[in-house]
Design a protein around this motif. Structure first.
Motif, PDB file in Angstrom:
ATOM      1  N   LEU A 161       0.733  -1.371  -0.550  1.00  0.00           N
ATOM      2  CA  LEU A 161       0.089   0.026   0.185  1.00  0.00           C
ATOM      3  C   LEU A 161       0.596   0.949  -0.030  1.00  0.00           C
ATOM      4  O   LEU A 161       1.662   1.480   0.560  1.00  0.00           O
ATOM      5  N   ARG A 162       0.316   1.549  -1.092  1.00  0.00           N
ATOM      6  CA  ARG A 162       1.282   3.065  -1.082  1.00  0.00           C
ATOM      7  C   ARG A 162       0.523   4.713  -1.245  1.00  0.00           C
ATOM      8  O   ARG A 162      -0.629   4.456  -2.008  1.00  0.00           O
ATOM      9  N   GLY A 163       0.200   5.281  -0.214  1.00  0.00           N
ATOM     10  CA  GLY A 163      -0.822   6.135  -0.012  1.00  0.00           C
ATOM     11  C   GLY A 163      -0.233   7.598   0.857  1.00  0.00           C
ATOM     12  O   GLY A 163       0.395   7.917   1.367  1.00  0.00           O
ATOM     13  N   THR A 164      -1.532   8.314   1.253  1.00  0.00           N
ATOM     14  CA  THR A 164      -1.445   9.877   2.585  1.00  0.00           C
ATOM     15  C   THR A 164      -1.393   8.749   3.402  1.00  0.00           C
ATOM     16  O   THR A 164      -2.185   7.456   4.350  1.00  0.00           O
ATOM     17  N   GLY A 165      -0.902   9.012   4.961  1.00  0.00           N
ATOM     18  CA  GLY A 165      -0.961   8.984   5.934  1.00  0.00           C
ATOM     19  C   GLY A 165      -1.001   9.849   6.884  1.00  0.00           C
ATOM     20  O   GLY A 165      -0.802  11.137   6.642  1.00  0.00           O
ATOM     21  N   TYR A 166      -1.649   9.495   8.104  1.00  0.00           N
ATOM     22  CA  TYR A 166      -2.033   9.901   8.769  1.00  0.00           C
ATOM     23  C   TYR A 166      -1.358   9.410  10.289  1.00  0.00           C
ATOM     24  O   TYR A 166      -1.054   8.528  10.666  1.00  0.00           O
ATOM     25  N   HIS A 167      -0.326  10.818  11.272  1.00  0.00           N
ATOM     26  CA  HIS A 167      -0.605  10.100  12.895  1.00  0.00           C
ATOM     27  C   HIS A 167      -0.889  11.131  14.189  1.00  0.00           C
ATOM     28  O   HIS A 167       0.250  11.986  13.369  1.00  0.00           O
ATOM     29  N   ASP A 168      -1.506  10.593  14.654  1.00  0.00           N
ATOM     30  CA  ASP A 168      -1.485  11.435  15.998  1.00  0.00           C
ATOM     31  C   ASP A 168      -1.177  10.264  17.626  1.00  0.00           C
ATOM     32  O   ASP A 168      -1.678   9.308  17.416  1.00  0.00           O
ATOM     33  N   ALA A 169      -1.911  11.515  18.500  1.00  0.00           N
ATOM     34  CA  ALA A 169      -2.011  10.869  20.007  1.00  0.00           C
ATOM     35  C   ALA A 169      -3.062  11.761  20.693  1.00  0.00           C
ATOM     36  O   ALA A 169      -3.354  12.456  20.574  1.00  0.00           O
ATOM     37  N   ASN A 170      -3.093  10.651  21.679  1.00  0.00           N
ATOM     38  CA  ASN A 170      -4.001  11.115  22.358  1.00  0.00           C
ATOM     39  C   ASN A 170      -3.728  10.443  24.079  1.00  0.00           C
ATOM     40  O   ASN A 170      -2.873   9.400  23.846  1.00  0.00           O
ATOM     41  N   PHE A 171      -4.113  11.277  25.252  1.00  0.00           N
ATOM     42  CA  PHE A 171      -3.434  11.347  26.887  1.00  0.00           C
ATOM     43  C   PHE A 171      -4.725  11.213  27.204  1.00  0.00           C
ATOM     44  O   PHE A 171      -4.961  12.855  26.946  1.00  0.00           O
ATOM     45  N   GLY A 172      -5.289  11.149  28.351  1.00  0.00           N
ATOM     46  CA  GLY A 172      -5.642  11.551  29.600  1.00  0.00           C
ATOM     47  C   GLY A 172      -4.760  10.567  31.120  1.00  0.00           C
ATOM     48  O   GLY A 172      -5.348   9.531  30.845  1.00  0.00           O
ATOM     49  N   ASP A 173      -5.622  11.707  31.903  1.00  0.00           N
ATOM     50  CA  ASP A 173      -5.361  11.513  33.114  1.00  0.00           C
ATOM     51  C   ASP A 173      -6.487  10.941  34.032  1.00  0.00           C
ATOM     52  O   ASP A 173      -5.854  10.174  34.846  1.00  0.00           O
ATOM     53  N   GLU A 174      -7.514  10.954  33.171  1.00  0.00           N
ATOM     54  CA  GLU A 174      -8.611   9.738  33.884  1.00  0.00           C
ATOM     55  C   GLU A 174      -9.205   8.778  32.366  1.00  0.00           C
ATOM     56  O   GLU A 174      -9.363   9.106  31.063  1.00  0.00           O
TER      57      GLU A 174
END
Length: 304
Positions: A161-174
């Motif tokens: 697969l070759r194409g558009t990509g995206y990367h994020d992260a989420n963090f929570g204290d609860e």
């Protein structure tokens, strides 16, 4: 550091240039969708369960001949964290220079089918703009590499697969459900920018309505996208909606349809440019229901 009872996740998705295939990979420390972590929090004083005891890898593949879905949860002995790498079981996320390399080798929960491969994500820029998404600063969204190119080489099933990509992260204290009732999120990639929309109904009754344009050169701009668009409900009756700048938005296909979560490929426009967006809808009230909690272990492979 993920606090007791909290969570962190690292999310990568990709769509092939021809639109035929897609993939999503999520690594969790404190797996927010784990019934085992939910039980541990319910037993622990003040909900302070150990997130390292409930880490997970989720891999989803979409497209002709390659549909596969894996969710494997591991205990702390199977997890290693370093500044440049997160190792969970037989899978890892590693920064090698300016490239994020994801290697995974997992098996499905029911039939034990192998899902394995290597994904390389090449960011255009690193905006480095973490944003709180609740009023109390307990939940944070970090768009680490929102505009990127992806090359994926899978061995099981066989796919390039070759194409558009995206990367994020989420963090929570609860727990996630302590802050939100439901949310929707989407990203649409153009050659020179990525558009992200984030909408949420918080537990305190307030609303999150966030829009960002991430340019390939690292610039970040706000986006209003004031026109609300309904996308129709899923087979599990999950409501789906998005926002646009006035362009229509229609469902191309439903990639994932569960009692509390849906992932959808959406056709819309950014300005005059046609785009395919990755869209998700999440109902935390559904997730917390006793029926859904009873169903979840059948989809998760737990490795202690």
């Amino acid at each position: 550091m993920v606090p007791p009872g909290g969570y962190g996740w690292w999310y990568i998705d990709a769509l092939s240039d021809d639109g035929a295939h897609g993939l999503t990979i999520i690594a969790f420390v404190g797996s927010v969708f784990s019934p085992y972590y939910a039980r541990a929090r319910a037993r622990a004083p003040a909900g302070a369960a150990d997130p390292m005891a409930h880490c997970a890898i989720n891999v989803a593949l979409y497209g002709p001949g390659v549909d596969a879905w894996v969710f494997t949860e591991y205990g702390a002995s199977e997890v290693e964290r370093r500044p440049e790498q997160l190792q969970v079981g037989g899978s890892s996320l590693t920064w090698e220079g300016d490239c994020l390399v994801v290697r995974f080798d997992e098996r499905t929960a029911v039939l034990g089918q192998r899902v394995a491969g290597t994904v390389r994500l090449y960011p255009s820029a690193f905006p480095d703009r973490p944003e709180p998404i609740d009023a109390h600063g307990r939940h944070t969204w970090f768009p680490a590499a929102p505009h990127a190119h992806v090359v994926a080489e899978l061995t099981a099933p066989a796919l390039t697969l070759r194409g558009t990509g995206y990367h994020d992260a989420n963090f929570g204290d609860e727990p996630l459900e302590a802050g939100f009732v439901e949310w929707s999120w989407s990203r649409a990639a153009l050659s020179d920018r990525t558009v992200v929309l984030y909408d949420a109904h918080r537990c305190d009754g307030s609303q999150l309505q966030l829009g960002r344009v991430f340019h390939a050169d690292g610039r970040v701009e706000p986006l209003a996208a004031a026109h609300a668009m309904k996308l129709g409900r899923t087979r599990w009756w999950i409501a789906r909606s998005t926002r646009t700048d006035g362009a229509p938005a229609t469902v191309i296909r439903t990639l994932e349809d569960t009692p509390f979560y849906a992932r959808t490929q959406v056709a819309t426009r950014v300005g005059e440019v046609p785009v395919r967006a990755v869209h998700e809808s999440l109902s935390l009230s559904r997730f917390c229901s006793p029926l859904v909690q009873t169903m979840l272990p059948f989809r998760i492979r737990r490795v202690s």
